[in-house]
Design a protein around this motif. Structure first.
Motif, PDB file in Angstrom:
ATOM      1  N   GLY A  75       0.815  -1.216   0.000  1.00  0.00           N
ATOM      2  CA  GLY A  75       0.000   0.000   0.000  1.00  0.00           C
ATOM      3  C   GLY A  75       0.846   1.262   0.000  1.00  0.00           C
ATOM      4  N   THR A  77       0.968   3.085   2.375  1.00  0.00           N
ATOM      5  CA  THR A  77       1.523   3.142   3.729  1.00  0.00           C
ATOM      6  C   THR A  77       2.968   2.654   3.788  1.00  0.00           C
ATOM      7  N   CYS A 150       0.728  15.122  -0.157  1.00  0.00           N
ATOM      8  CA  CYS A 150      -0.363  14.186  -0.454  1.00  0.00           C
ATOM      9  C   CYS A 150      -1.329  14.992  -1.326  1.00  0.00           C
ATOM     10  N   THR A 154      -8.034  12.143   0.795  1.00  0.00           N
ATOM     11  CA  THR A 154      -9.212  11.279   0.662  1.00  0.00           C
ATOM     12  C   THR A 154     -10.232  11.500   1.776  1.00  0.00           C
ATOM     13  N   SER A 176      -2.548   8.664  -4.258  1.00  0.00           N
ATOM     14  CA  SER A 176      -3.431   7.490  -4.168  1.00  0.00           C
ATOM     15  C   SER A 176      -4.851   7.754  -4.671  1.00  0.00           C
ATOM     16  N   SER A 177      -5.475   8.811  -4.169  1.00  0.00           N
ATOM     17  CA  SER A 177      -6.899   8.960  -4.473  1.00  0.00           C
ATOM     18  C   SER A 177      -7.188   9.870  -5.663  1.00  0.00           C
ATOM     19  N   GLY A 195      -1.628   3.866  -3.974  1.00  0.00           N
ATOM     20  CA  GLY A 195      -2.301   2.584  -3.793  1.00  0.00           C
ATOM     21  C   GLY A 195      -3.307   2.471  -4.934  1.00  0.00           C
ATOM     22  N   GLN A 197      -6.148   0.944  -5.186  1.00  0.00           N
ATOM     23  CA  GLN A 197      -7.527   0.542  -4.901  1.00  0.00           C
ATOM     24  C   GLN A 197      -8.584   1.629  -5.011  1.00  0.00           C
ATOM     25  N   LYS A 198      -8.242   2.756  -5.644  1.00  0.00           N
ATOM     26  CA  LYS A 198      -9.255   3.792  -5.866  1.00  0.00           C
ATOM     27  C   LYS A 198      -9.608   3.843  -7.355  1.00  0.00           C
TER      28      LYS A 198
HETATM   29  N1  PMP Z   1      -2.705   7.957   1.055  1.00  0.00           N
HETATM   30  C1  PMP Z   1      -3.962   8.281   0.692  1.00  0.00           C
HETATM   31  C2  PMP Z   1      -4.199   9.587   0.023  1.00  0.00           C
HETATM   32  C3  PMP Z   1      -5.002   7.403   0.948  1.00  0.00           C
HETATM   33  O1  PMP Z   1      -6.246   7.715   0.606  1.00  0.00           O
HETATM   34  C4  PMP Z   1      -4.737   6.173   1.586  1.00  0.00           C
HETATM   35  C5  PMP Z   1      -5.807   5.140   1.891  1.00  0.00           C
HETATM   36  N2  PMP Z   1      -7.064   5.457   1.740  1.00  0.00           N
HETATM   37  C6  PMP Z   1      -3.435   5.897   1.961  1.00  0.00           C
HETATM   38  C7  PMP Z   1      -2.445   6.789   1.665  1.00  0.00           C
HETATM   39  C8  PMP Z   1      -3.090   4.616   2.646  1.00  0.00           C
HETATM   40  O2  PMP Z   1      -3.118   3.673   1.651  1.00  0.00           O
HETATM   41  P1  PMP Z   1      -2.969   2.133   1.835  1.00  0.00           P
HETATM   42  O3  PMP Z   1      -4.155   1.676   2.595  1.00  0.00           O
HETATM   43  O4  PMP Z   1      -2.936   1.668   0.419  1.00  0.00           O
HETATM   44  O5  PMP Z   1      -1.690   1.873   2.538  1.00  0.00           O
END
Ligand code: PMP
Length: 362
Positions: A75, A77, A150, A154, A176-177, A195, A197-198
């Motif tokens: 992720g 993270t 960032c 999100t 990520s988002s 990540g 998953q979005k």
């Molecule tokens: N950064 C952003 C902007 C996120 O939205 C998220 C999770 N929603 C994360 C980091 C953490 O991501 P992950 O769960 O893939 O580690």
């Protein structure tokens, strides 16, 4: 079969066509007699899958060979650590704290060196992107290995509408988002990660894009081998077993984005959906937006009635009508509509209609 209107923040809605293709290929992937789930990551058939995913992503973003494209796990993270471990060579980096994940990234960075918070909007409950004046000045002064942002927050529903001016300091962004939700000018960045998953695929794949020159000297000595971006680039993201099925799915999503018209078209659609929701919020006497207008995200739209019990009722009535995933993050409550690429205008129209009728019949 009834598919819901899915506003989940991630894992999130995927294009229906992509899911159908996966279903069709599940028992026999292109005459191999097995699914991608069962296939060696070292096979020629799988190499073609990951090569195609990478090539499509490079076309979408306009990435030349100066950039490495990595498909990792752990992720965003885990990359909060990957960033300093690969890039914090002189021991000092700048961070902009615009929300929860930006803060986590800074905290992780502080384990490996001096992670300086150059700006924060914590005292405004992250309702906007902080003023970038001090950030630009600190970058101009030099001495930073990178500046971390960032780009889309999100949880708080904010995004950068203008990037910091980092000069010679490499800009590193957690996207990520907002990844693939709008074009990005890669010339402005040193490294970009997300990540999947979005907008890009399933959970379990992290896309890391990094300029090869930035990692040419290798990571800090304490960097776990898995997190060594230079090594992962040399090994084609296969130092160990990658998330084979996840990358296959991402590749299909990349192709879908390309066929729909690419990132400019994604942005056009996302702006259309966002503006419908924001105008519904702005016209309402019941709902109000939680992000300050100049920082509003086109990916995650956050709003509330101001009354937690009423918010809960709205989320539950919405679910009864097939609109799911609208509860705000547990840190902030309220509502959040994540309107990623695979969420259709029709779903957002249904949400706007529900907001109006909820207010009318209250
Ligand atoms: N950064 C952003 C902007 C996120 O939205 C998220 C999770 N929603 C994360 C980091 C953490 O991501 P992950 O769960 O893939 O580690």
């Amino acid at each position: 079969m009834a598919r819901v209107h899915n506003f989940s923040a991630g894992p999130a809605a995927l294009p229906e066509r992509v899911l159908r293709e996966c279903a069709d290929e599940l028992l026999d992937f292109r005459g191999t007699g097995m699914s991608v789930l069962e296939m060696s990551h070292r096979s020629a058939a799988y190499q073609a899958v990951i090569d195609d995913a990478e090539a499509t992503l490079r076309r979408l973003l306009g990435l030349d060979d100066d950039w490495a494209v990595l498909f990792l796990q752990g992720g965003a993270t885990l990359e909060f650590a990957g960033v300093p471990l690969n890039l914090m060579r002189s021991g000092t980096a700048g961070y902009v704290v615009s929300g929860h994940f930006a803060e986590k990234a800074a905290q992780e960075g502080a384990k490996y060196g001096d992670a300086r918070v150059l700006a924060s909007s914590a005292d405004e409950r992250f309702s906007r992107i902080p003023d970038l004046g001090p950030v630009n000045e600190a970058c101009a002064a030099g001495g930073l290995d990178y500046l971390h942002i960032c780009q889309n927050n999100t949880i708080f529903g904010t995004m950068y509408h203008e990037l910091p001016r980092t000069g010679d300091v490499p800009l590193v962004a957690d996207v990520s988002s907002c990844f693939l939700g709008l074009p990005i000018d890669v010339a402005r960045y040193g490294a970009i990660y997300a990540g999947a998953q979005k907008n890009a695929g399933p959970a379990g794949v992290t896309v890391v894009l990094v300029r090869r020159a930035l990692v040419a000297a290798g990571p800090l000595d304490v960097c776990p081998t898995y997190l060594d971006w230079r090594l992962e680039a040399a090994k084609g993201s296969m130092y160990n077993t990658p998330n084979t099925f996840g990358i296959y799915l991402c590749g299909k999503v990349f192709r879908w984005v390309e066929e729909q018209g690419g990132l400019a078209e994604m942005e056009r659609r996302n702006r259309e959906k966002a503006s419908l929701l924001y105008s519904t919020i702005d016209e309402s006497k019941l709902f109000h937006g939680t992000a300050q207008p100049e920082s509003r995200s086109i990916c995650n739209v956050t709003f509330t009635t101001g009354d937690p019990a009423l918010d809960k009722r709205f989320v539950s009535e919405a679910a009864d009508q097939g609109l799911v995933g609208l509860g705000g993050h547990r840190l902030v409550g309220g509502m959040r509509a994540s309107i990623y690429n695979a969420v259709r205008l029709e779903s957002v129209e249904a949400l706007a209609g529900l907001m109006r009728s909820f207010e009318r019949f209250l």
